[in-house]
Design a protein around this motif. Structure first.
Motif, PDB file in Angstrom:
ATOM      1  N   SER A   1      -2.350   5.659  18.570  1.00 43.91           N
ATOM      2  CA  SER A   1      -2.225   6.804  17.677  1.00 43.91           C
ATOM      3  C   SER A   1      -3.287   6.733  16.598  1.00 43.91           C
ATOM      4  CB  SER A   1      -0.843   6.806  17.026  1.00 43.91           C
ATOM      5  OG  SER A   1      -0.752   5.728  16.128  1.00 43.91           O
TER       6      SER A   1
ATOM      7  N   ASN B   1       3.582   7.739  12.877  1.00 52.06           N
ATOM      8  CA  ASN B   1       2.163   8.079  12.822  1.00 52.06           C
ATOM      9  C   ASN B   1       1.858   8.746  11.483  1.00 52.06           C
ATOM     10  OD1 ASN B   1      -0.467   8.597  13.505  1.00 52.06           O
ATOM     11  ND2 ASN B   1       0.001  10.200  14.988  1.00 52.06           N
TER      12      ASN B   1
ATOM     13  N   THR C   1       2.590  12.659  19.753  1.00 52.33           N
ATOM     14  CA  THR C   1       2.495  11.396  20.470  1.00 52.33           C
ATOM     15  C   THR C   1       3.120  11.554  21.850  1.00 52.33           C
ATOM     16  OG1 THR C   1       2.940  10.412  18.337  1.00 52.33           O
ATOM     17  CG2 THR C   1       2.867   8.926  20.218  1.00 52.33           C
TER      18      THR C   1
ATOM     19  N   THR D   1       3.747  14.606  15.718  1.00 52.06           N
ATOM     20  CA  THR D   1       2.299  14.425  15.812  1.00 52.06           C
ATOM     21  C   THR D   1       1.822  14.398  17.262  1.00 52.06           C
ATOM     22  OG1 THR D   1       2.496  12.034  15.792  1.00 52.06           O
ATOM     23  CG2 THR D   1       2.321  13.129  13.656  1.00 52.06           C
TER      24      THR D   1
ATOM     25  N   ASP E   1       3.864   0.931  19.169  1.00 51.14           N
ATOM     26  CA  ASP E   1       4.065   2.315  19.622  1.00 51.14           C
ATOM     27  C   ASP E   1       3.921   2.379  21.129  1.00 51.14           C
ATOM     28  OD1 ASP E   1       4.427   5.099  19.600  1.00 51.14           O
ATOM     29  OD2 ASP E   1       3.304   5.294  17.724  1.00 51.14           O
TER      30      ASP E   1
END
Ligand SMILES: Cc1cc2nc3c(=O)[nH]c(=O)nc-3n(C[C@H](O)[C@H](O)[C@H](O)COP(=O)(O)O)c2cc1C
Ligand code: SF4
Ligand code: SF4
Ligand code: SF4
Ligand code: FES
Lengths: 525, 350, 537
Positions: C288, C259, C440, C438, C284
């Motif tokens: 994102s 990301n 995720t 990040t 993914d």
């Protein structure tokens, strides 16, 4: 008021003192405990000087070993050996600790020494420090002993001023400093590992041994911990020599021991006797026998987790090993004497209640087991015991004794086990016959009965009864509702014609026969 | 050095405890307060064993072996005493195994079975508690099920280095709680779950697992934590709907049975509603769902076209520090062998 | 990485995680271990209980400071000065392992030259660490029998990152602490398979097993193994890729499980690039910020839904099993890649992840002895050259991977961006316990979100009072590159003049602010120091 000096016998002639052998207590009451000069005048600090100027640490330890001195704090571990372990342990920093926590209810032997001769303890500790290689010591003392603390503080200051504590004592190059630490107020803080945890500021909970304090003690450093009285004996041993100390007492328990005599006995107080003296000598000689000419029933020796011994053990010579054999222990030297009017189940309950409430809660058997034992004893003394209870009690007592982590749990069942051993009939009387032979357990006391031949119907007893179980009208014969009477006895003294009698007297006295016959007739009918 | 346990001649090294040697050799000595990560506490007393020549039983977790020692671990008298211990714990325990979420994975229950505790002989008063503490999103604390093995307290102190939970009161009234009974969220709890991982009973339990399934219905699969680079080995406990019910771990791995909050309580994203479930293709600035065929064709067409038109170096890829070794291998192979460029990198440095 | 490889011949953690517990001294620098690597922090705390000394160097009062014997609170970006100061004292007070230096290393003269001027007083001026603490730390580290250094992104994410690492390597070699049990130089990997991604050649300059792409022999070997002609030109790094897009040289970008919009410095620049690139595919498990820019988004299966291996910080190749079926229609990344390769005219037919590992073992010597069968129960630490090799617990025993250990001392250069009138504060970035990267993954875990659901920028009491900012207030943080909003927490964790933010949250994306100035060798951006301004918003 003027006193007639001649009529006062010299203290040595008093029964209380005649068979004592005052060694550790020698100075108590004879010197001013707040005066270091007094102590020095009675040979104080001679031993220290001898040690520091003439002896190597190993020689000191050998001397203590030679004397046969065993720990006076309860365990009876040979002190010289303990010092040897601490001496042998490697480490640049070591500690010496004095256990002055004296948590046994009713015990005051250490207090006597601390208040009466504080310098002897200091001297013992400094010698110990020199022997094991410690330069720092702690006195862990019960916070409830303010006078003792004050005198110790004074003694330390005085010793420091005289150069007996601090740097380079007697020019020997040996440094030693002492600190006082007030106890946390829990019985289990007297247990050595709990005590050290408490000094470290942790919860006073015992830890498993090994590691032993000699290897990993205070702050994980090699440490040696001894009882007050143990330390007090050290200067004597050094000064008078191990051989003369060893002459006193028995083969395996040398020297003397201070006991605190309490209970239903004529003379109470501290008594120091040679090891090997019989219980009979202490109780009937020094102690002057049982109060009010009552019968002796038992003696609890060794504090709350000691054991109760019956009259057939009175001729037992007191030493560490024979006491254990008999199911009791030396403990710190508490002796509680009980007369015929004691209930042995209740005595066991009383002591167990104390240790149970002092359990630190760490290990399962002690935390949970003592509570269940107490519940069973409560049941029995309340007349609700079942026949299986004795078996359960034994099982629990054995398990708690064998499984507990520290001395508290390991010895907590002693009063129960020893009373079960010597007084099982009393337990059975409670369970099977709903009877308390000592006449102590309220719920089991026989109620009262009114002699119809004497009653004048004055109604005084009705007014006296707190639970309203007396029936009757003025000038008619009154009657006590036997089922409900809880035997408090409030009515008995109020009766102007002595018509109220405790039921268990009926069969013993002919004048009450008529009441008995009536009972039986009723049963037949 | 040599010693004998239950008639078996065994090898041991100095400094090992009886319990360690026994465990190494597959001899199962009951224990509740022992953890290889902790200083021996010696509290539960379940591990008592007999040593030849020693009058009273000793605890195997605190006693070091010595040469020639002869140890018995399961004599009739030891069994009897252990039974008493289990009964004592149960007498002060909220015994509700029928509905307890720990059932099937509870050491107390296991030992009750092992020592045939059918009925507790010593019923009596129980320690008073204020009920279940539900003060954080991750786990509950139920003092009525606590057997005071002190593992949680010791792990928190000795491994995590916090003292979030501690002891209160003494003796029969001892209990494990926080300072002033404050909620865990208000004190320095790291929610590492060390305490939850090792609690032998239902006193500390993952909230996510409550009322979900019996332990024996859960499927366990071994995995490696997807968060940081320590590589903790974890066990995913899965119910019949493929939902992660809780995360556990065992001790023979890099993390030695320990976790941090992310691995222990942060893997539920797997079952999140927000997961991508279908390929998406952007058309006029909006995504629409597509079939794998269509999506893959589109990717292949574009990468093929650009490679053929501008050369492989006009393509590039970011591989991932969260994908497996095999996937990273294939990604770089894809870029190098298929696209003909070395422009493949990942966010290693970030 | 680049630094360690240059000095030792390998860039990985020299020792194992378990070995930390046996160290006599531990020097933690640039690692907020308790939050970023909690389980490693347990080992450090245990070591401490076992009697080890602990030195922590960090501008912030991180949790580990609580356990430290010595805390060196340096100014951000002054690592080399500090390390040089330690080395100066070690040389001055003769704490060197001379035999080791003579037998196992080269270029020691350069160290003597450079360290000359870094006397404690001088270093104290640069770093803000009292001179006496520098001396104490040098002795603590230098006198220990086994001294271990742990570091993380706090060391590498600087323009001088490579030099920082080279200096750490010098310090360890001066005292003979490499190639020894319980000692070593140990970079802690931030993400769970950074080590593996590097090992397996997800780098523009090396094939799997750190075999250089521009080496003829290697090129030949891989060409043969894969049956195609291969380029011998070093490819582009992440940052260069984005620059390449801007310059229209890169037209198609494949992003697998990353990301960059949030994780890379100067986010605005990245967004522009992603907007511009002709074709973008993102693969993914969640939508994102980066995937929003994609032309095609491919749903990937998570770690729980596939077989495979990860290689942890201590070089241990560990196996994960498929525990559940892939969610929805998602597929594992390796299956997707295989399908794409086959659509582009290749003929890959791996039937399982295990087969891929067998191929890896054939082409990458450090993984030569790895097979699923062998690591079923427990992982193996590379180098593991053949199927009988037990794996390697610690590196450089007896000899460095490159033969002799090479001293590469460095001079201190101040950070690329210094606070000035317009941007008077220094911002440093990092991680928080409850989140990861990040977010995720962690952002989709409700419990973790509940614990920490928005950024709280750390600011000192002195700065806060001056600006009349209180706990929970919102501020506007700006740098030469952009501005973001954040809530603040007033704390003694940061000294006056320094503020700290994590890069977990899109709403307060720290990387809008950070400086993309790169370390010239490792190409790592300077996340750890940039100048910012703060205003109450
Ligand atoms: C529960 C418990 C309480 C104890 N309390 C004391 C005490 O108050 N004073 C004492 O000297 N020893 C006490 N002890 C014994 C100590 O643990 C230790 O054995 C003693 O201090 C050693 O000194 P000694 O060798 O001189 O006897 C206690 C032991 C237990 C288990
Ligand atoms: S025996 Fe009792 S006092 Fe001793 S550790 Fe166990 S619970 Fe605590
Ligand atoms: S979760 Fe971790 S920090 Fe919190 S109480 Fe349990 S062990 Fe302690
Ligand atoms: S909560 Fe669990 S781990 Fe903690 S003391 Fe109780 S039973 Fe043991
Ligand atoms: S396991 Fe040994 S006492 Fe608990």
């Amino acid at each position: 008021m003027a006193t007639n000096e001649e009529n006062i016998p010299s203290y040595q002639d008093l029964d209380f003192y005649k068979s004592q052998r005052r060694l550790a207590l020698a100075n108590c009451g004879f010197i001013d405990p707040e005066s270091i000069e007094d102590y020095i005048a009675s040979d104080g600090y001679q031993a220290l000087s001898k040690v520091l100027t003439e002896m190597k640490p190993q020689e000191v330890i050998d001397e203590v070993k030679e004397s046969g001195l065993r720990g006076r704090g309860g365990g009876g571990f040979p002190t010289g050996m303990k010092w040897q372990f601490a001496y042998d342990a490697s480490g640049d920093k070591k500690y010496i600790i004095c256990n002055a926590d004296e948590g046994d209810p009713g015990a005051f032997m250490d207090r006597g020494l601390l208040e009466g001769d504080p310098h002897s303890i200091l001297e013992g500790m400094i010698i110990g420090g020199y022997a094991i290689g410690a330069d720092e010591g702690y006195i862990y003392i019960r916070a409830e002993y303010p006078l003792a603390i004050k005198r110790l503080e004074k003694a330390i200051t005085a010793a420091e001023e005289k150069g007996l504590l601090g740097e380079d004592i007697f020019g020997s190059g040996f440094n030693f400093k002492l600190q006082i630490k007030a106890g946390a107020g829990a019985f289990v803080c007297g247990e050595e590992t709990g005590l050290m945890a408490s000094i470290e500021g942790e919860r006073g909970m015992p830890t498993p041994r090994p590691p032993f304090p000699a290897n990993k003690g205070l702050w994980d450093k090699p440490s040696n911990i001894n009882n007050v009285e143990t330390f007090a004996n050290i200067p004597i041993i050094i000064r008078e020599g191990a051989a003369s100390f060893k002459e006193l007492g028995t083969e395996d328990s040398s020297g003397t021991k201070v006991f605190a005599l309490t209970g239903m006995i004529e003379n109470t107080g501290l008594a120091e006797v040679e090891m090997g003296t019989t219980m009979r000598e202490i109780i009937f000689g020094i102690g002057g026998g049982i109060q009010d000419d009552k019968e002796f029933k038992a003696v609890q020796i060794g504090g709350p987790s000691g054991g109760c011994l019956p009259d057939e053990k009175l001729d037992l010579p007191i030493d560490y090993d024979s006491l254990i054999e008999a199911g009791a222990m030396m403990g710190s030297g508490g002796l509680v004497v009980m007369d015929e009017n004691s209930c042995m189940v209740d005595v066991a309950r009383f002591f167990l209640n104390f240790v149970q409430s002092e359990s630190c809660g760490k290990c399962t058997p002690c935390r949970e087991g003592t509570r269940r034992m107490l519940e069973i004893l409560n049941r029995i003394t309340q007349g609700e015991g079942e026949e299986e209870d004795l078996e359960l009690l034994r099982t629990l007592a054995e398990s708690v004794k064998k499984l507990s982590l520290c001395g508290l749990g390991k010895t907590a069942p002693n009063p129960v086990l020893s009373t079960l051993r010597y007084f099982e009939d009393e337990y059975e009387a409670h369970i099977k016959n709903d009877e308390c032979p000592g006449g102590v357990c309220q719920n089991l006391l026989p109620g009262y009965i009114i002699d119809y031949e004497k009653c004048i119907g004055c109604t005084y007893c009705i007014d006296a009864c707190p639970i309203d179980v007396v029936d009757g009208r003025l000038e008619e014969i009154h009657e006590i509702n036997e089922e409900d009477c809880n035997a408090c006895g409030a009515c008995e003294p109020e009766c102007p014609v002595d018509a109220i009698i405790q039921k268990n007297y009926i069969e013993h006295f002919p004048q009450y026969r008529h009441l008995l016959e009536e009972d039986e007739e009723e049963v037949e009918a | 050095m040599k010693l004998t346990i239950n008639g078996e001649k065994l090898e041991a090294t100095e400094g090992q405890t009886i319990l360690e040697v026994a465990q190494e050799n597959g001899i199962d000595i009951p224990n509740l307060c022992y953890s290889p990560e902790l200083k021996p506490e010696g509290a539960c007393r379940m591990c008592v064993v007999d040593i030849e020549g020693v009058a009273d039983p000793v605890t195997a977790c605190t006693t070091e072996v010595s040469a020639g020692m002869v140890v018995e671990t399961e004599t009739p008298s030891l069994k009897k005493m252990r039974k008493v211990l289990v009964e004592l714990m149960l007498a002060n325990h909220d015994v509700e195994c029928l509905t307890c979420d720990k059932a099937g994975d509870c050491k107390l229950q296991d030992y009750a079975y092992r020592y045939s505790v059918k009925k507790v002989r010593f019923e009596g008063e129980k320690t008073e508690f204020k009920g279940i503490k539900d003060d954080n999103p991750f786990f509950i604390r139920d003092n009525r099920k606590c057997i005071l093995c002190y593992k949680c307290v010791n792990l928190c102190k000795q491994v995590q280095g916090e003292a979030s939970i501690n002891l209160e009161n003494r003796g029969f009234d001892t209990r494990v709680t926080t300072a002033f009974d404050l909620p865990l969220e208000e004190i320095n709890c790291q929610f590492c779950g060390l305490c939850v991982n090792e609690c032998p009973t239902g006193a500390l339990m993952e909230k996510s697992a409550l009322r979900k399934a019996r332990n024996w219905e859960l499927k366990k699969g071994s995995t490696i934590c997807p968060y940081c680079g320590v590589g903790c080995e974890l066990e995913l406990n899965i119910d019949e709907n493929d939902q992660i019910v809780k995360v556990t771990t065992n001790s023979d791995n890099v993390n030695r049975g320990q976790t941090c909050v992310k691995g222990k309580f942060g893997l539920d994203f797997v079952n999140s509603e927000e997961r991508l479930t279908k390929p998406l293709i952007k058309e006029e600035g909006r995504f629409r769902e597509a079939s794998w065929e269509e999506a893959l064709d589109k990717v292949a067409d574009n990468f093929g076209r650009i490679r053929d038109e501008f050369g492989g170096d006009a393509t590039a890829a970011l591989s991932s520090a969260k994908c497996t070794n095999e996937e990273n291998y294939l990604m770089q192979k894809f870029m190098r062998a298929v696209m003909g460029t070395n422009s493949v990198d990942h966010c290693a440095r970030l | 990485m680049a630094g360690l490889a240059k000095s030792f011949g390998s860039g990985a953690m020299t020792n194992s995680i378990d070995e930390i517990e046996g160290a006599d001294a531990i020097f933690v620098t640039g690692s907020n271990t308790t939050e970023a690597h909690p389980v490693i922090a347990y080992r450090v705390k245990k070591a401490k209980q076992n009697g080890s000394k602990l030195i922590v160097a960090d501008p912030r009062k991180i949790d580990l400071v609580k356990y430290a014997d010595l805390w060196l609170q340096q100014k951000p970006g002054t690592d080399i000065a500090l390390l040089n100061g330690l080395m100066h004292v070690i040389i001055r007070d003769d704490l060197l392992d001379k035999k080791y230096i003579q037998k196992r290393t080269e270029n020691f003269e350069a160290v003597e030259d450079i360290m000359e001027k870094y006397d404690p007083e001088h270093v104290a001026e640069i770093t803000g660490v009292p001179a006496e603490d520098i001396v104490k730390a040098a002795h603590m580290y230098g006198e220990a029998e086994r001294a271990s250094i742990l570091y993380a992104m706090g060391i590498t994410q600087h323009t001088s990152g490579t030099d920082n690492v080279l200096s750490i390597a010098c310090l360890a070699m001066l005292t003979g602490n490499v190639g020894k049990e319980n000692a070593g130089v140990n970079p802690l990997r931030g993400q769970n398979n950074v080590q593996g991604a590097c090992d397996l050649g997800a780098l523009p300059n090396v094939y799997p097993g750190y075999q250089a792409v521009d080496d003829e022999e290697v090129n030949k070997k891989f060409s043969e193994a894969w049956g195609v002609e291969l380029s011998d030109e070093v490819g582009l790094t992440v940052t260069e890729i984005f620059d390449g897009i801007e310059e229209d040289e890169v037209k198609a970008l494949y992003v697998m499980g990353e990301n960059p919009v949030l994780s890379d410095p100067d986010s605005n620049h990245i967004r522009e690039a992603l907007e511009q690139v002709e074709f973008l595919v993102v693969q993914d498990i969640f939508m994102s910020d980066t995937a929003e820019y994609a032309d095609v988004v491919l749903p990937a299966a998570s770690f729980a839904e596939k077989d495979g291996t990860f290689t942890n910080s201590e070089r241990k190749v560990q196996k994960l099993d498929q525990v559940i079926e892939p969610i929805g229609e998602s597929k594992s990344d390796w299956e997707i890649l295989m399908e794409l390769a086959n659509r582009l005219g290749h003929d890959w037919d791996y039937s399982s992840a295990s087969e891929i590992m067998d191929e890896i073992a054939r082409v990458s010597p450090i993984y030569g002895g790895i097979s699923y069968e062998r690591i079923e129960e427990e992982g193996l630490q590379w180098p593991c050259p053949d199927y009988d090799h037990p794996g390697t617990k610690y590196l450089h025993k007896g000899e460095f991977s490159r033969g002799l250990g090479q001293f590469n001392p460095a001079e201190y250069i101040p950070p690329a961006e210094k606070p000035d009138e317009d941007y008077p504060y220094v911002l440093t970035t990092g991680r928080r316990l409850f989140h990861f990267h990040t977010r995720t993954m962690s952002g989709n875990s409700p419990g973790l979100e509940e614990q920490y659901s928005e950024e709280l920028m750390e600011i000192s009491l002195a700065d806060a009072q001056r600006m009349e900012i209180e706990d929970g207030d919102r501020v506007l943080v700006s740098s030469r590159r952009g501005e973001v909003e954040s809530k603040v927490t007033v704390t003694d964790r940061v000294p006056e003049g320094l503020v700290f933010m994590s890069f977990h949250f899109a709403e307060s994306a720290a990387n809008v602010l950070t400086n993309p100035a790169l370390d010239p060798v490792a190409k790592i951006p300077e996340y750890k120091v940039c100048a910012v301004n703060i205003e109450k918003s």
